[in-house]
Write a protein that holds these residues in place. Structure first.
Motif, PDB file in Angstrom:
ATOM      1  N   ASP A   1      37.591  42.435  14.217  1.00  0.00           N
ATOM      2  CA  ASP A   1      37.825  43.374  13.196  1.00  0.00           C
ATOM      3  C   ASP A   1      39.178  44.187  13.403  1.00  0.00           C
ATOM      4  O   ASP A   1      39.825  44.638  12.455  1.00  0.00           O
ATOM      5  CB  ASP A   1      36.863  44.614  13.552  1.00  0.00           C
ATOM      6  CG  ASP A   1      35.558  44.161  13.043  1.00  0.00           C
ATOM      7  OD1 ASP A   1      35.367  43.065  12.138  1.00  0.00           O
ATOM      8  OD2 ASP A   1      34.488  44.647  13.726  1.00  0.00           O
ATOM      9  N   TRP A   2      39.269  44.518  14.575  1.00  0.00           N
ATOM     10  CA  TRP A   2      40.753  45.217  15.056  1.00  0.00           C
ATOM     11  C   TRP A   2      41.991  44.459  14.467  1.00  0.00           C
ATOM     12  O   TRP A   2      42.731  44.892  13.859  1.00  0.00           O
ATOM     13  CB  TRP A   2      40.765  45.562  16.392  1.00  0.00           C
ATOM     14  CG  TRP A   2      42.123  45.806  17.099  1.00  0.00           C
ATOM     15  CD1 TRP A   2      43.162  44.943  17.575  1.00  0.00           C
ATOM     16  CD2 TRP A   2      42.704  47.165  17.092  1.00  0.00           C
ATOM     17  NE1 TRP A   2      44.088  45.763  17.930  1.00  0.00           N
ATOM     18  CE2 TRP A   2      44.009  47.050  17.692  1.00  0.00           C
ATOM     19  CE3 TRP A   2      41.996  48.472  17.079  1.00  0.00           C
ATOM     20  CZ2 TRP A   2      44.627  48.248  18.002  1.00  0.00           C
ATOM     21  CZ3 TRP A   2      42.748  49.340  17.315  1.00  0.00           C
ATOM     22  CH2 TRP A   2      44.084  49.406  17.714  1.00  0.00           C
ATOM     23  N   ASP A   3      41.968  43.155  14.904  1.00  0.00           N
ATOM     24  CA  ASP A   3      43.172  42.174  14.509  1.00  0.00           C
ATOM     25  C   ASP A   3      43.285  42.320  13.125  1.00  0.00           C
ATOM     26  O   ASP A   3      44.551  42.206  12.623  1.00  0.00           O
ATOM     27  CB  ASP A   3      42.775  41.029  14.914  1.00  0.00           C
ATOM     28  CG  ASP A   3      43.104  40.609  16.489  1.00  0.00           C
ATOM     29  OD1 ASP A   3      43.485  41.600  17.358  1.00  0.00           O
ATOM     30  OD2 ASP A   3      42.311  39.560  17.165  1.00  0.00           O
ATOM     31  N   ARG A   4      42.311  42.178  12.350  1.00  0.00           N
ATOM     32  CA  ARG A   4      42.276  41.923  10.772  1.00  0.00           C
ATOM     33  C   ARG A   4      43.192  43.121  10.467  1.00  0.00           C
ATOM     34  O   ARG A   4      44.107  43.003   9.487  1.00  0.00           O
ATOM     35  CB  ARG A   4      41.012  42.156  10.220  1.00  0.00           C
ATOM     36  CG  ARG A   4      41.047  41.683   8.642  1.00  0.00           C
ATOM     37  CD  ARG A   4      39.632  41.270   8.335  1.00  0.00           C
ATOM     38  NE  ARG A   4      39.580  41.561   6.727  1.00  0.00           N
ATOM     39  CZ  ARG A   4      39.022  42.296   6.247  1.00  0.00           C
ATOM     40  NH1 ARG A   4      38.085  43.263   7.074  1.00  0.00           N
ATOM     41  NH2 ARG A   4      39.047  42.820   4.972  1.00  0.00           N
ATOM     42  N   VAL A   5      42.782  44.235  10.709  1.00  0.00           N
ATOM     43  CA  VAL A   5      43.440  45.689  10.025  1.00  0.00           C
ATOM     44  C   VAL A   5      44.831  45.766  10.657  1.00  0.00           C
ATOM     45  O   VAL A   5      45.688  45.971   9.893  1.00  0.00           O
ATOM     46  CB  VAL A   5      42.738  46.717  10.512  1.00  0.00           C
ATOM     47  CG1 VAL A   5      43.262  48.168   9.787  1.00  0.00           C
ATOM     48  CG2 VAL A   5      41.243  46.861   9.903  1.00  0.00           C
TER      49      VAL A   5
ATOM     50  N   ASN B   1      41.080  48.268   4.954  1.00  0.00           N
ATOM     51  CA  ASN B   1      40.468  49.142   5.821  1.00  0.00           C
ATOM     52  C   ASN B   1      38.630  49.078   5.842  1.00  0.00           C
ATOM     53  O   ASN B   1      38.352  48.381   4.767  1.00  0.00           O
ATOM     54  CB  ASN B   1      40.526  50.492   5.184  1.00  0.00           C
ATOM     55  CG  ASN B   1      40.082  51.564   6.005  1.00  0.00           C
ATOM     56  OD1 ASN B   1      39.879  51.286   6.997  1.00  0.00           O
ATOM     57  ND2 ASN B   1      39.824  52.744   5.307  1.00  0.00           N
ATOM     58  N   PHE B   2      38.059  49.325   6.870  1.00  0.00           N
ATOM     59  CA  PHE B   2      36.787  49.438   6.790  1.00  0.00           C
ATOM     60  C   PHE B   2      36.560  50.469   7.750  1.00  0.00           C
ATOM     61  O   PHE B   2      37.212  50.747   8.787  1.00  0.00           O
ATOM     62  CB  PHE B   2      36.178  48.082   6.914  1.00  0.00           C
ATOM     63  CG  PHE B   2      36.596  47.408   8.235  1.00  0.00           C
ATOM     64  CD1 PHE B   2      35.832  47.825   9.395  1.00  0.00           C
ATOM     65  CD2 PHE B   2      37.586  46.489   8.183  1.00  0.00           C
ATOM     66  CE1 PHE B   2      36.195  47.067  10.668  1.00  0.00           C
ATOM     67  CE2 PHE B   2      37.832  45.832   9.624  1.00  0.00           C
ATOM     68  CZ  PHE B   2      37.120  46.155  10.631  1.00  0.00           C
ATOM     69  N   VAL B   3      35.423  50.964   7.580  1.00  0.00           N
ATOM     70  CA  VAL B   3      34.733  51.994   8.508  1.00  0.00           C
ATOM     71  C   VAL B   3      33.611  51.453   9.527  1.00  0.00           C
ATOM     72  O   VAL B   3      32.538  50.794   8.681  1.00  0.00           O
ATOM     73  CB  VAL B   3      34.276  53.282   7.643  1.00  0.00           C
ATOM     74  CG1 VAL B   3      33.603  54.351   8.514  1.00  0.00           C
ATOM     75  CG2 VAL B   3      35.563  54.044   6.909  1.00  0.00           C
TER      76      VAL B   3
END
Ligand SMILES: NC(=O)c1ccc[n+]([C@@H]2O[C@H](COP(=O)([O-])OP(=O)(O)OC[C@H]3O[C@@H](n4cnc5c(N)ncnc54)[C@H](O)[C@@H]3O)[C@@H](O)[C@H]2O)c1
Length: 270
Positions: free
Chosen positions: A105-109, A93-95
């Protein structure tokens, strides 16, 4: 319940909640497979479980890769003969403001939290169906029912995990397999250490969360593990498709107690 012949895989068990879940099952006498993408962390947890409980097998696994999920399930079955419980705990998770969020970023989560849960589940289900028994427990989040700004991929992933749990629960109920989710609120892991370090003071952080959590404190990893144990046990034999909140009541209140008290004083609430 006799856990001696129970075989459990916990993904992301190299730290935090996953390590806590692995620890409880090893203490109970189950055979525990510690699956983490971080080889050093996974092996350290497995070595510690071996030392204290005489069980624990590390299998380095990136849950976002289908072949590695298949190899994980195969290794557990080769080693112990069968698989009783899969705990899909690995998550990131990251904010970040949505306008600054990249495709990567989207793909990683989504790849770890959502796709990883799907991939591990389907390989586990393939070996559970012929035995007509088994269970999957997905570690979701309070973000399945309430969320925050700048958390779009995480909220999407955890919301997805919740509904995937429901769909698989219905699909595999005729096979005697139960699929459930556990949704923790703030838990005493690295994220809680980071929150306290970033706050004005540790006391300020604790007061803030005391005000925002009806039970007035952050939970331990053991408290999450106890809920997972319940769902893995025969005690929950009629529960499937559930999303059990273990959040100290965080998601059931409209406004926190400090704001409520000041609003009540001003006569703005009844
Ligand atoms: N800590 C909390 O307050 C909290 C609250 C709600 C939900 N959760 C959920 O609980 C789970 C565990 O959270 P945590 O705080 O213990 O996290 P953590 O960061 O302490 O541990 C996560 C583990 O997952 C591993 N991991 C990351 N990517 C992986 C991958 N691709 N394949 C396999 N392993 C991978 C990491 O190496 C790490 O050991 C997550 O799904 C998280 O979303 C945590």
């Amino acid at each position: 319940m006799n856990w001696q012949n129970h075989v459990v895989i916990v993904t992301g068990a190299g730290s935090g909640i996953g390590a806590g879940i692995a620890d409880l099952f090893a203490e109970l006498g189950a055979q525990v497979v510690v699956a983490d993408v971080n080889q050093a962390r996974g092996e350290a947890v497995a070595a510690d479980l071996q030392h204290r409980h005489g069980r624990g097998l590390a299998v380095t696994t990136d849950v976002s890769k289908d072949a590695q999920c298949a190899a994980l399930i195969a290794r557990a079955v080769e080693t112990y003969g069968h698989l009783d419980t899969l705990v899909n705990n690995a998550g990131v998770n990251f904010v970040k403001p949505t306008l600054e969020m990249s495709e990567a970023d989207w793909d990683r989560v989504i790849d770890v939290d959502l796709k990883g849960t799907f991939l591990c589940s389907r390989h586990a289900l393939a070996v559970m169906v012929p035995r007509k028994t088994g269970g999957i427990i997905n570690i979701a989040s309070v973000h399945t029912v309430a969320t925050l700004p700048e958390a779009a991929p995480y909220a999407a992933a955890k919301g997805g995990v919740h509904m995937m749990t429901c769909s698989m629960a219905i699909e595999f109920a005729p096979h005697g397999i139960r699929v459930n989710a556990v949704s923790p609120g703030l838990t005493d892991t690295q994220i809680w250490q980071d929150i306290q370090a970033a706050a004005e003071s540790r006391e300020a952080a604790q007061q803030h969360w005391h005000d925002n959590i009806p039970l007035g404190r952050v939970q331990s990893t053991r408290e999450v593990a106890n809920v997972v144990k319940f769902l893995a046990s025969d005690e929950s034999s009629y529960i499937t498709g559930a999303n059990l909140m273990t959040d100290g009541g965080m998601t059931i209140q409209l406004i926190n107690r400090a704001r409520y008290a000041s609003a009540a004083l001003e006569g703005r609430v009844s």
